[in-house]
Design an enzyme around this catalytic site. Structure first.
Site, PDB file in Angstrom:
ATOM      1  N   LYS A 181     -44.828  32.530   9.323  1.00  0.00           N
ATOM      2  CA  LYS A 181     -45.264  32.378  11.066  1.00  0.00           C
ATOM      3  C   LYS A 181     -44.871  33.912  11.426  1.00  0.00           C
ATOM      4  O   LYS A 181     -45.222  34.310  12.219  1.00  0.00           O
ATOM      5  CB  LYS A 181     -44.161  31.506  11.581  1.00  0.00           C
ATOM      6  CG  LYS A 181     -44.557  30.703  12.822  1.00  0.00           C
ATOM      7  CD  LYS A 181     -44.249  29.774  13.032  1.00  0.00           C
ATOM      8  CE  LYS A 181     -44.180  29.216  14.244  1.00  0.00           C
ATOM      9  NZ  LYS A 181     -43.524  27.714  14.597  1.00  0.00           N
ATOM     10  N   GLU A 202     -44.991  24.112  21.343  1.00  0.00           N
ATOM     11  CA  GLU A 202     -44.435  22.715  21.180  1.00  0.00           C
ATOM     12  C   GLU A 202     -43.624  22.368  21.882  1.00  0.00           C
ATOM     13  O   GLU A 202     -42.609  21.329  21.299  1.00  0.00           O
ATOM     14  CB  GLU A 202     -43.270  24.171  19.765  1.00  0.00           C
ATOM     15  CG  GLU A 202     -44.081  24.698  18.287  1.00  0.00           C
ATOM     16  CD  GLU A 202     -43.000  25.684  18.112  1.00  0.00           C
ATOM     17  OE1 GLU A 202     -42.405  26.233  18.308  1.00  0.00           O
ATOM     18  OE2 GLU A 202     -44.034  26.245  16.750  1.00  0.00           O
ATOM     19  N   ASP A 243     -34.983  25.237  22.395  1.00  0.00           N
ATOM     20  CA  ASP A 243     -35.307  24.826  20.756  1.00  0.00           C
ATOM     21  C   ASP A 243     -34.416  26.214  19.816  1.00  0.00           C
ATOM     22  O   ASP A 243     -34.903  27.295  20.378  1.00  0.00           O
ATOM     23  CB  ASP A 243     -36.734  25.548  20.739  1.00  0.00           C
ATOM     24  CG  ASP A 243     -36.989  25.007  19.558  1.00  0.00           C
ATOM     25  OD1 ASP A 243     -36.214  24.971  18.611  1.00  0.00           O
ATOM     26  OD2 ASP A 243     -38.126  25.149  18.463  1.00  0.00           O
TER      27      ASP A 243
END
Ligand code: AMP
Length: 523
Positions: free
Chosen positions: A70, A171, A193
């Site tokens: 990613k 997200e 996060d």
């Protein structure tokens, strides 16, 4: 009705969820794990294993085991991120024909889209064996800061894996959806996060069914691994210098220290003190292996990691400033990522925002759960059995502009602008008798174009020869709801125009994606 799955395709771990009988389920592998390492390990026959088994193969197949894809997907070979990754990972990153990084394993070269497709296909198969039926549709989440290339590449990975990607969702938006925040209210929400390797904070504005990411900020090299490292350094400082050198020389010993530190870190989320034993990393006087013993209190740990915790709030300040908000304007905070289980993080977030975080959904699973909710409502709308899903509005993750004289970058669209958007600015010629102008489009926050990422260029010809500054050229940027950018330059005198559509420049063509589809390959 068929099922659609929600996938949180993470840097280190991924989660797959499905909405069934009115509630979201998180799907486990055959060992019972609900989070699945985003790791693909290729054997010499190029057979691939994915998930927990692939992670275990990393130790004895380091060159053939690909992780953190990613960090690379949708990037350019010469970008800073790829250069950083090259220094850190044991697998080989090579340039591809579109200027994109690719992964060479043994004698085969893979695109990042194919690597991620292996992870996605594995998650699809887990869902299929759990549901006992084929799954064709998915929503996949990406970080809010992902640009168009990265989003398109993620979508292509889904297609290669045999999935119809209903939507790519941010997200933080998925996390807020999982909590059903906003419902018929008009409020701002913060999503904090902190994962294993990265930190992001996003501020969302929710108006009923409309979720808008108003700002996002992050540090792609700040996460649980850094907390572990600080603790390892603290433990190593307790060793004699010769022992320290011996541990540093041995990858296995270093790994044992890291595991012990991580274990202690987790324990300190619920206890005041953690005992630490690192087995067999030292030698006694006669050369026999000896364990290292120590202990750490929560107070000591908090002191050690305080600078890291503080860094996350500097990033929160940036996100709030960009949204022109204060912590008190935030109606709810959502925690995402395993590290937010840590007590010091929870306490610090509560004191920064002045309110306790939303509770109830597992921080590792909340993004996939939100994606599953979105997937189910999108498929329902598609099949005519439900209402349209929440309308999710996006923002431009980075500023867009054109190069001007002197190497400067003139911004037309600021980062965090809601899309779709159109913006026009008028420029003039910079030299006498100039009959053409080259429009170079850049993305990034620097005032100098060389420090930004070039997205493309085109030439507008046929300008009226005139003294410099006389011919006026209107440059327009249009970004549609899918984030596709169109740039047009028009000579205001004669109406001549030229334009460019900025597609994923390092992306794959449709036919390349088609050729890579697993269904079309023999394994
Ligand atoms: P993620 O990338 O979201 O899976 O986050 C993984 C990170 O969360 C790792 O650094 C873990 O060590 C950390 N983590 C998981 N559980 C806990 C816990 N109970 N307390 C502290 N850290 C944790």
């Amino acid at each position: 009705m068929p099922y659609a799955i929600g996938i949180d395709l993470g840097t280190s771990n991924s989660v797959v969820s499905v909405f069934r009988d009115g509630s979201p389920l998180v799907i486990a592998d055959e060992e019972g794990n609900r989070t699945h390492p985003s790791v693909v390990s290729f054997g010499h026959g190029q057979s691939a294993v994915v998930g927990a088994r692939a992670l275990r193969q990393m130790v004895y197949n380091p060159n053939g085991t690909v992780y953190s894809a990613k960090r690379l997907i949708g990037r350019e070979m010469h970008s800073e991120e790829v250069t950083k990754a090259q220094a850190m990972v044991p697998y080989q990153i090579v340039p591809g024909p579109h200027g994109d990084p690719r992964i060479q394993v043994h004698d085969r070269i893979y695109t990042l889209q194919e690597i991620s497709a292996h992870v996605l296909r594995y998650l699809k198969q887990l869902a299929e064996s759990y549901l006992d039926e084929a799954v064709a549709h998915a929503v996949i989440t990406v970080p809010a800061y992902f640009n168009d290339n990265q989003r398109q590449a993620t979508r292509d990975a889904g297609t290669i894996a045999g999935l119809e990607v209903l939507r790519i969702v941010n997200e933080p938006t998925a996390a807020a959806l999982a909590y059903g925040l906003g419902q018929a209210k008009n409020e701002y929400v913060a999503v904090y996060d902190l994962g294993g390797g990265t930190f992001d904070v996003s501020i969302l504005h929710i108006m009923g069914d409309v979720f808008e990411v108003v700002s996002t900020a992050g540090d792609t090299y700040l996460g649980g691994d850094d907390f572990d490292k600080v603790m390892v350094d603290h433990l190593m400082a307790q060793l004699k210098e010769s022992d320290q050198a011996a541990v540093r020389r041995s990858p296995a010993s270093r790994l044992k220290f890291k595991r012990a530190a991580e274990q202690a870190k987790r324990e300190l989320s619920s206890t005041e003190e953690a005992a630490i034993v690192v087995e067999g990393v030292l030698k006694d006087d006669r050369g026999f292996e000896k364990d290292f013993h120590s202990a750490i209190t929560r107070v000591q740990y908090n002191q050690l990691v305080f600078p890291l915790v503080k860094r996350t709030f500097e990033v929160c300040d940036q996100a709030l400033n960009a949204a022109k908000l204060e912590p008190a304007d935030i109606a709810a905070t959502v925690m995402v990522g395993g590290m937010t289980r840590s007590l010091i993080i929870r306490e610090a977030v509560e004191s920064y925002f002045g309110r306790s975080a939303e509770q109830g959904v597992n921080p590792d699973e909340v993004v996939a759960v939100g994606a599953a909710i979105q997937a189910s409502s999108l498929l329902g709308a598609l099949e005519g059995t439900g209402t349209a899903g929440s309308l999710l509005i996006d923002v431009t993750p980075q500023s867009l502009g054109v190069a001007t004289v002197g190497g400067f970058c003139e911004r037309l669209i600021e980062r965090n602008t809601a899309i779709p958007v159109s913006q026009t600015k008028t420029f003039t010629t910079s030299v006498d008798e100039q009959t053409e102008v080259r429009i170079e489009v850049f993305q990034g926050e620097s005032r100098m174009s060389a420090d930004n990422e070039k997205l493309g260029e085109f030439v507008l010809e046929g300008l009226r020869p005139a003294p410099r500054g006389e011919v006026r050229i209107a440059v327009s940027f249009d970004i549609d709801a899918n984030g596709i950018v169109n740039v047009t330059a028009e000579d205001e005198d004669n109406g001549r125009a030229a334009s460019i559509r900025l597609d994923a420049s390092t992306g794959l063509t449709d036919s390349e994606v088609e050729d890579m589809k697993f269904d079309n390959l023999d394994f």
